[in-house]
Design an enzyme around this catalytic site. Structure first.
Site, PDB file in Angstrom:
ATOM      1  N   ASP A   8      42.672  41.146  43.627  1.00 45.19           N
ATOM      2  CA  ASP A   8      42.110  42.320  43.356  1.00 45.19           C
ATOM      3  C   ASP A   8      41.202  43.074  42.674  1.00 45.19           C
ATOM      4  O   ASP A   8      40.062  43.082  42.157  1.00 45.19           O
ATOM      5  CB  ASP A   8      43.124  43.249  43.189  1.00 45.19           C
ATOM      6  CG  ASP A   8      44.001  43.723  43.932  1.00 45.19           C
ATOM      7  OD1 ASP A   8      44.283  42.938  45.222  1.00 45.19           O
ATOM      8  OD2 ASP A   8      45.205  44.806  43.959  1.00 45.19           O
ATOM      9  N   HIS A   9      41.411  41.664  41.029  1.00 45.98           N
ATOM     10  CA  HIS A   9      41.139  41.456  40.120  1.00 45.98           C
ATOM     11  C   HIS A   9      39.599  41.042  39.759  1.00 45.98           C
ATOM     12  O   HIS A   9      38.900  40.833  39.313  1.00 45.98           O
ATOM     13  CB  HIS A   9      41.792  41.826  38.639  1.00 45.98           C
ATOM     14  CG  HIS A   9      42.944  43.193  38.497  1.00 45.98           C
ATOM     15  ND1 HIS A   9      41.941  44.323  38.322  1.00 45.98           N
ATOM     16  CD2 HIS A   9      44.226  43.483  38.719  1.00 45.98           C
ATOM     17  CE1 HIS A   9      43.552  44.743  38.505  1.00 45.98           C
ATOM     18  NE2 HIS A   9      44.287  44.557  38.483  1.00 45.98           N
ATOM     19  N   ARG A  17      29.710  46.550  38.262  1.00 44.49           N
ATOM     20  CA  ARG A  17      28.297  46.619  38.445  1.00 44.49           C
ATOM     21  C   ARG A  17      27.945  47.082  40.080  1.00 44.49           C
ATOM     22  O   ARG A  17      26.692  46.460  40.648  1.00 44.49           O
ATOM     23  CB  ARG A  17      28.180  45.461  38.168  1.00 44.49           C
ATOM     24  CG  ARG A  17      27.848  44.469  36.330  1.00 44.49           C
ATOM     25  CD  ARG A  17      26.950  46.274  35.540  1.00 44.49           C
ATOM     26  NE  ARG A  17      27.135  45.810  35.100  1.00 44.49           N
ATOM     27  CZ  ARG A  17      26.305  44.995  34.055  1.00 44.49           C
ATOM     28  NH1 ARG A  17      25.636  44.642  34.085  1.00 44.49           N
ATOM     29  NH2 ARG A  17      26.775  45.321  32.455  1.00 44.49           N
ATOM     30  N   HIS A  42      45.493  44.232  47.585  1.00 40.95           N
ATOM     31  CA  HIS A  42      45.549  45.742  48.072  1.00 40.95           C
ATOM     32  C   HIS A  42      44.299  46.582  48.302  1.00 40.95           C
ATOM     33  O   HIS A  42      43.321  46.148  47.412  1.00 40.95           O
ATOM     34  CB  HIS A  42      46.501  46.194  46.260  1.00 40.95           C
ATOM     35  CG  HIS A  42      46.769  47.663  46.553  1.00 40.95           C
ATOM     36  ND1 HIS A  42      47.308  47.944  45.828  1.00 40.95           N
ATOM     37  CD2 HIS A  42      46.413  48.715  47.824  1.00 40.95           C
ATOM     38  CE1 HIS A  42      48.042  49.398  46.183  1.00 40.95           C
ATOM     39  NE2 HIS A  42      47.686  49.795  46.822  1.00 40.95           N
ATOM     40  N   HIS A  49      38.572  48.309  44.097  1.00 38.36           N
ATOM     41  CA  HIS A  49      38.311  46.671  44.263  1.00 38.36           C
ATOM     42  C   HIS A  49      38.384  46.482  45.557  1.00 38.36           C
ATOM     43  O   HIS A  49      36.881  46.118  46.015  1.00 38.36           O
ATOM     44  CB  HIS A  49      39.389  46.654  43.847  1.00 38.36           C
ATOM     45  CG  HIS A  49      40.680  46.792  43.011  1.00 38.36           C
ATOM     46  ND1 HIS A  49      41.457  46.173  44.451  1.00 38.36           N
ATOM     47  CD2 HIS A  49      41.773  47.380  42.718  1.00 38.36           C
ATOM     48  CE1 HIS A  49      42.592  47.248  44.510  1.00 38.36           C
ATOM     49  NE2 HIS A  49      43.515  48.025  43.111  1.00 38.36           N
ATOM     50  N   GLU A  72      48.872  44.557  50.917  1.00 39.81           N
ATOM     51  CA  GLU A  72      49.570  45.641  50.317  1.00 39.81           C
ATOM     52  C   GLU A  72      48.772  47.017  50.401  1.00 39.81           C
ATOM     53  O   GLU A  72      47.851  47.396  50.596  1.00 39.81           O
ATOM     54  CB  GLU A  72      49.203  45.936  48.562  1.00 39.81           C
ATOM     55  CG  GLU A  72      50.121  44.055  48.164  1.00 39.81           C
ATOM     56  CD  GLU A  72      49.565  44.444  46.447  1.00 39.81           C
ATOM     57  OE1 GLU A  72      51.318  43.213  46.416  1.00 39.81           O
ATOM     58  OE2 GLU A  72      49.171  45.045  45.816  1.00 39.81           O
ATOM     59  N   THR A 102      47.264  51.265  37.745  1.00 40.36           N
ATOM     60  CA  THR A 102      47.877  50.416  38.594  1.00 40.36           C
ATOM     61  C   THR A 102      49.187  51.098  38.777  1.00 40.36           C
ATOM     62  O   THR A 102      49.570  51.733  38.082  1.00 40.36           O
ATOM     63  CB  THR A 102      48.389  49.547  38.302  1.00 40.36           C
ATOM     64  OG1 THR A 102      48.988  48.115  38.581  1.00 40.36           O
ATOM     65  CG2 THR A 102      49.616  48.965  36.720  1.00 40.36           C
ATOM     66  N   HIS A 192      55.095  42.202  40.038  1.00 40.88           N
ATOM     67  CA  HIS A 192      54.545  43.691  39.216  1.00 40.88           C
ATOM     68  C   HIS A 192      54.275  43.222  37.814  1.00 40.88           C
ATOM     69  O   HIS A 192      55.337  42.700  37.073  1.00 40.88           O
ATOM     70  CB  HIS A 192      54.721  44.819  39.152  1.00 40.88           C
ATOM     71  CG  HIS A 192      53.626  46.173  39.053  1.00 40.88           C
ATOM     72  ND1 HIS A 192      53.044  46.460  39.467  1.00 40.88           N
ATOM     73  CD2 HIS A 192      54.047  46.343  37.681  1.00 40.88           C
ATOM     74  CE1 HIS A 192      51.766  47.383  39.146  1.00 40.88           C
ATOM     75  NE2 HIS A 192      52.450  47.387  37.738  1.00 40.88           N
ATOM     76  N   GLY A 193      52.995  42.914  36.810  1.00 38.90           N
ATOM     77  CA  GLY A 193      53.467  42.500  35.097  1.00 38.90           C
ATOM     78  C   GLY A 193      54.061  41.539  34.661  1.00 38.90           C
ATOM     79  O   GLY A 193      53.606  41.184  33.903  1.00 38.90           O
ATOM     80  N   GLY A 214      48.876  38.881  40.517  1.00 38.35           N
ATOM     81  CA  GLY A 214      47.254  38.872  40.148  1.00 38.35           C
ATOM     82  C   GLY A 214      46.230  38.871  38.632  1.00 38.35           C
ATOM     83  O   GLY A 214      45.894  38.167  37.560  1.00 38.35           O
ATOM     84  N   HIS A 215      47.156  40.256  38.219  1.00 38.81           N
ATOM     85  CA  HIS A 215      45.926  40.202  36.782  1.00 38.81           C
ATOM     86  C   HIS A 215      46.359  38.675  35.338  1.00 38.81           C
ATOM     87  O   HIS A 215      45.132  38.848  34.824  1.00 38.81           O
ATOM     88  CB  HIS A 215      46.754  41.750  36.042  1.00 38.81           C
ATOM     89  CG  HIS A 215      45.645  42.361  35.525  1.00 38.81           C
ATOM     90  ND1 HIS A 215      46.578  41.776  34.017  1.00 38.81           N
ATOM     91  CD2 HIS A 215      44.615  42.649  34.898  1.00 38.81           C
ATOM     92  CE1 HIS A 215      45.414  42.231  32.553  1.00 38.81           C
ATOM     93  NE2 HIS A 215      44.837  43.133  33.256  1.00 38.81           N
TER      94      HIS A 215
END
EC number: 2.6.99.2
Length: 243
Positions: A8-9, A17, A42, A49, A72, A102, A192-193, A214-215
């Protein structure tokens, strides 16, 4: 233990942009080279995103591989139609609020049992594994079984955000929920996290067979490069699993 890398990120950076780079599909291929066992994305209702085209491009890119796609999505009929067209290997149903930064918590399966029973059925009929992203809660696990889910993904956000004694408390909740879900016949995933610092304790829980991250990986990729960031996370998980 499998590692699902969430792309996602990479798309977040692209959408900042509204350009064509970085390409999340290229990122997915690098992640696989570095040891990712699955690619997670997701598709949000607000398309902040990941875009529809990303999902279909990823499907095309991975069609001759054994790497599964985990989509997701919110349990809406718009998303159901997309899933039935794209046919990812797995679908994870998550709650969604437009204003959130999120996903803020698990899906309240208990309050939508009848809806989810009907919603999940056509997805499963296409051979897609259905997972529900839920808090580590016995009631939600029972409801997940009732609606026909194949798996749950335990929301690890409370654990990730905990401090001091609360870390152990949240970890214990996750351990008990994972054990309970496994006994109920569900596959158990988590995410998550999760970061390089906190993932080990979750990876040690034997009932959990997959982590989606992910993040933290993408954040570290800024400094390490994506290949090394994925490789490092996979190593931490596998080492924790050996303990």
């Amino acid at each position: 233990m499998r590692l699902g890398v969430n792309i996602d990120h990479i798309a977040t950076l692209r959408e900042a942009r509204k350009t064509t780079e970085p390409d999340p599909i290229k990122g997915a291929l690098i992640a696989i080279e570095a040891g990712a066992d699955q690619i997670t994305l997701h598709l949000r209702e607000d398309r902040r995103h990941i875009q529809d085209e990303d999902l279909f491009r990823l499907k095309c890119e991975l069609k001759d591989t054994n790497i599964p796609i985990n989509l997701e999505m919110a349990p809406t009929y718009e998303m159901q139609n997309i899933a039935l067209e794209a046919l990812p290997n797995n679908v994870t149903l998550v709650p969604e609020k437009r204003q959130e930064i999120t996903t803020e918590g698990g899906l309240d399966v208990v309050s939508m049992i009848d809806y989810l029973k009907d919603f999940i059925k056509p997805i499963k009929q296409q051979g897609i594994t259905v997972s529900l992203f839920i808090d580590p809660d016995y009631e939600q696990i029972d409801a997940s079984v009732e609606v026909g889910a194949d798996a749950i993904e335990i929301h690890t956000g409370e654990y990730a955000n905990a401090y001091g004694k609360n870390v152990e408390k949240e970890l214990e909740r996750i351990k008990k929920a994972a054990k309970y879900a496994k006994e109920k016949g569900l596959k158990v995933y988590a995410g998550h996290g999760l970061t390089y610092q906190n993932v080990s304790e979750i990876a040690k829980i034997k009932e959990i067979e997959e982590l989606n991250i992910g993040h933290s990986i993408i954040a570290n990729a800024v400094f390490l490069g994506l290949y090394e960031a994925v490789k490092k996370m996979k190593e931490i998980i596998l080492n924790a699993r050996k303990e």
